[in-house]
Design a protein around this motif. Sequence first.
Motif, PDB file in Angstrom:
ATOM      1  N   GLN A   1       7.735  57.739  -5.701  1.00 31.40           N
ATOM      2  CA  GLN A   1       8.496  56.513  -5.947  1.00 31.40           C
ATOM      3  C   GLN A   1       9.310  56.188  -4.700  1.00 31.40           C
TER       4      GLN A   1
ATOM      5  N   ASN B   1      21.166  59.970  -5.735  1.00 35.43           N
ATOM      6  CA  ASN B   1      20.091  60.885  -6.148  1.00 35.43           C
ATOM      7  C   ASN B   1      20.161  62.168  -5.328  1.00 35.43           C
TER       8      ASN B   1
ATOM      9  N   GLY C   1       2.295  60.179  -7.362  1.00 37.94           N
ATOM     10  CA  GLY C   1       3.470  61.002  -7.625  1.00 37.94           C
ATOM     11  C   GLY C   1       4.689  60.632  -6.812  1.00 37.94           C
TER      12      GLY C   1
ATOM     13  N   MET D   1       5.352  64.486 -15.298  1.00 33.20           N
ATOM     14  CA  MET D   1       6.085  65.058 -14.171  1.00 33.20           C
ATOM     15  C   MET D   1       6.837  63.949 -13.439  1.00 33.20           C
ATOM     16  N   ALA D   2       8.093  64.216 -13.083  1.00 35.58           N
ATOM     17  CA  ALA D   2       8.905  63.224 -12.378  1.00 35.58           C
ATOM     18  C   ALA D   2       8.321  62.952 -10.999  1.00 35.58           C
ATOM     19  N   LYS D   3       8.425  61.700 -10.590  1.00 34.09           N
ATOM     20  CA  LYS D   3       7.916  61.330  -9.275  1.00 34.09           C
ATOM     21  C   LYS D   3       8.856  61.807  -8.175  1.00 34.09           C
ATOM     22  N   LYS D   4       8.284  62.083  -7.011  1.00 26.78           N
ATOM     23  CA  LYS D   4       9.087  62.450  -5.848  1.00 26.78           C
ATOM     24  C   LYS D   4       9.728  61.188  -5.280  1.00 26.78           C
ATOM     25  N   LEU D   5      11.034  61.223  -5.063  1.00 25.57           N
ATOM     26  CA  LEU D   5      11.770  60.070  -4.559  1.00 25.57           C
ATOM     27  C   LEU D   5      11.721  60.053  -3.037  1.00 25.57           C
TER      28      LEU D   5
ATOM     29  N   GLN E   1      17.481  65.062  -4.417  1.00 27.81           N
ATOM     30  CA  GLN E   1      16.209  64.617  -4.992  1.00 27.81           C
ATOM     31  C   GLN E   1      15.386  63.759  -4.036  1.00 27.81           C
TER      32      GLN E   1
END
Length: 326
Positions: free
Chosen positions: A30, A119, A28, A1-5, A122
């Motif tokens: 970044q 981004n 989770g 799962m992509a990390k939360k920016l 995001q």
Amino acid sequence: MAKKLLIIDTDCGIDDAQAIMMALAAPGVQILGITCCFGNTAVDNVCQNVLRVLAVCEQQQIPVFRGAAVSLVGGKQAPNDHFGGDGFGDMLEGRDPQWKEKIQKEHAVDAMIRLVNENQKQVSLVGLGPLTNLALALRLDPQFPQKLNELFIMGGNMEGKGNVTLCGEFNFVMDPESAYVVLEEFLCPTHIATWEYCCRHKLTWEFFNELINQDTPAARLMKLITSRCWSYSKEAMMNKRDVYFGPGFVSYDSYAMAAFIDRAVVTENVECPVRVELQGSICRGMMALDQTNALRKSHRVFVMNNCDLAKFRNLLTESLRQPLNK
């Protein structure tokens, strides 16, 4: 799962440091950058405090940017020694004499705009101090708020109870105009951890002692910088200054960060329009909740109302088990 920016905007005092450590420890998340603002102390001290936290947590790769040194309109702010003159309890041990070389040359507001543009939709922004950098970003790029994913704020109040003035909370009182601008013109999903929300969900001093006595570098830093700080004195917090909420330990900025990391930490919100008052000697900087739609505003925010303390305690505990391999 992509990390939360994430971008963290901070006036780094002791509770900001705790919140930053919480984000550093979250698997989770970044952190794209940390932007600094005046508030708990002068902005140069804020920059040094952030670098000190990153060094202890072995996360020096995260860029740190220097931002606003005064409020949007300017003028003299009342001196604040809530966390000591330097925001870290005046414990100078561990300061980096080469700190200026480690701060990015890019201004915090420019960096904030750039990172969000790179981004779009995001990035979440967590504001832990006066909202000056955010208001400036909006004025430089009017589309900035709609490019954000979400905004989390520690600041304001919901019951007209203040901690630096009769009706005003510190972060908003330090720059009422910026707080007004942000809450009028940032139309992204917005979540607010007010002063009263934090105080109502304070933790025991027994838990605080367990927290800072963990055998880790992060815990040792927190133990050092809280050791001479009035705000982390059990005896001081039991006096009449705590007349509203009773004694206990409160890491204010950590409540906003916890809500970003794990939405389930907040078990109840009040969803309504809000407005920051700019007039008067008593109410300037106060945040008013419009639960009857008298203002006829289309944008509603989420004002945190109840907290899952077990989840919150766990995030605090994990935050001091650093450095971690993420």
